[in-house]
Structures are given as structure tokens and as C-alpha cells.
Motif scaffolding. Structure first.
Motif, PDB file in Angstrom:
ATOM      1  N   CYS A   7      24.044  25.476  41.412  1.00 34.15           N
ATOM      2  CA  CYS A   7      24.332  25.341  42.830  1.00 34.15           C
ATOM      3  C   CYS A   7      23.646  26.478  43.595  1.00 34.15           C
ATOM      4  O   CYS A   7      23.714  27.625  43.174  1.00 34.15           O
ATOM      5  N   CYS A  10      26.908  28.746  45.033  1.00 39.73           N
ATOM      6  CA  CYS A  10      27.806  29.520  44.166  1.00 39.73           C
ATOM      7  C   CYS A  10      27.215  29.745  42.776  1.00 39.73           C
ATOM      8  O   CYS A  10      27.825  30.403  41.948  1.00 39.73           O
ATOM      9  N   CYS A  22      26.838  22.191  44.711  1.00 38.47           N
ATOM     10  CA  CYS A  22      27.841  21.489  43.925  1.00 38.47           C
ATOM     11  C   CYS A  22      28.880  20.841  44.840  1.00 38.47           C
ATOM     12  O   CYS A  22      28.927  21.123  46.029  1.00 38.47           O
ATOM     13  N   CYS A  25      31.092  23.176  46.827  1.00 43.03           N
ATOM     14  CA  CYS A  25      30.438  23.794  47.971  1.00 43.03           C
ATOM     15  C   CYS A  25      30.214  22.768  49.077  1.00 43.03           C
ATOM     16  O   CYS A  25      30.265  23.103  50.256  1.00 43.03           O
TER      17      CYS A  25
HETATM   18 ZN    ZN Z   1      28.607  25.555  44.540  1.00 42.56          ZN
END
Ligand code: ZN
Ligand code: ZN
Length: 138
Positions: A7, A10, A22, A25
Motif C-alpha cells: 500500500c 501504510c 489497501c 486506507c
Molecule cells: Zn494501506
């Protein structure tokens, strides 16, 4: 074909589906969007920088929402935030272009299409649109 990626927000490994962040997120971004939109609604005179600060959404992200037409701001906010028409540079409140450029572009697109097609058969799609008919024959 599942592809695993990190991601971009993150750094967590997730299954890539065409979006570089992701699901967590993405959810987080939607939450920020809601907050930003609500804040702008409740504070029509606020500055975009303020919205970014309060909601935690980045300036860039807020601009993206505005350009996507998901958030509408006042012309004062637009001028302050530096959101301008991609064609003439006039301050705009939503989307990519000011309304007059949007109309002009629409026209030139139509024109271009019209020129590509020789005079023979005139497609009646324009008329269909006017009548709001989008479905096929009943
Ligand atoms: Zn993420
Ligand atoms: Zn313009």
C-alpha cells in the motif's frame, strides 16, 4: 490473477485491484472525504488549508475531490485555494474547467465528431439524448 503490492500509504501488503492503496486506507480516505465535505458544507467560508488541517486530508486530496466533482466549493475558496480552469485559468469551484470552457469543449468535441463523419447518414443520437431515451427499443 492476484497481485500483491505494498500500500502506498501504510506500506501494508495487500491484493492489488487497480488502486494503489489497501482497502483500509481506501476506507480511511472515504472517511476523510466525508469529513471534508461536511466541514465545507458547515463552514462555507472556510479556507481549503483549514479543511486540510481539520480533517487531516491532504490539500492534494481535497483538490482531487473537487476536480472529480465530488466536492463543490465557493468561488472565494477556489480563488484562495488556487483551483483554476485547466483551459483559461479562471478560478473554478468544481471539476477541471470553468463552465464556459466546459461548454466550449463540449461544442468542439461535437464539432470534431461531426467533421469526422461525412454528411451521409446523420446519427440521431443527439435527438435521442434530448428526449432522454437511453434504453433500446421497447
Ligand atoms: Zn494501506
Ligand atoms: Zn475556463
Amino acid at each position: 490473477m492476484a497481485e500483491s503490492r505494498n500500500c502506498i500509504k501504510c506500506k501494508k501488503v495487500f491484493t492489488y485491484t487497480g488502486v494503489p492503496v489497501c482497502q483500509d486506507c481506501q476506507k480511511e480516505t472515504e472517511k476523510l472525504f466525508d469529513e471534508a465535505r461536511t466541514y465545507i458544507k458547515e463552514h462555507p467560508d472556510c479556507k481549503l488549508a483549514e479543511v486540510a488541517e481539520i480533517t487531516g486530508a491532504s490539500h492534494k486530496q481535497i483538490f482531487r475531490w473537487i476536480r472529480e466533482g465530488r466536492i463543490e466549493i465557493s468561488s472565494a475558496q477556489a480563488a484562495d485555494g488556487g483551483l483554476t480552469c485547466g483551459n483559461c485559468g479562471k478560478p473554478i469551484v468544481t471539476g477541471r474547467y470553468c463552465s464556459s470552457c466546459a461548454i466550449k469543449m463540449n461544442d468542439s468535441v461535437k464539432e470534431a465528431f461531426g467533421k469526422n463523419k461525412p454528411e451521409e447518414k446523420k446519427p440521431s443520437s443527439g435527438k435521442l439524448k434530448e428526449h432522454g431515451i437511453t434504453k433500446g427499443k421497447a
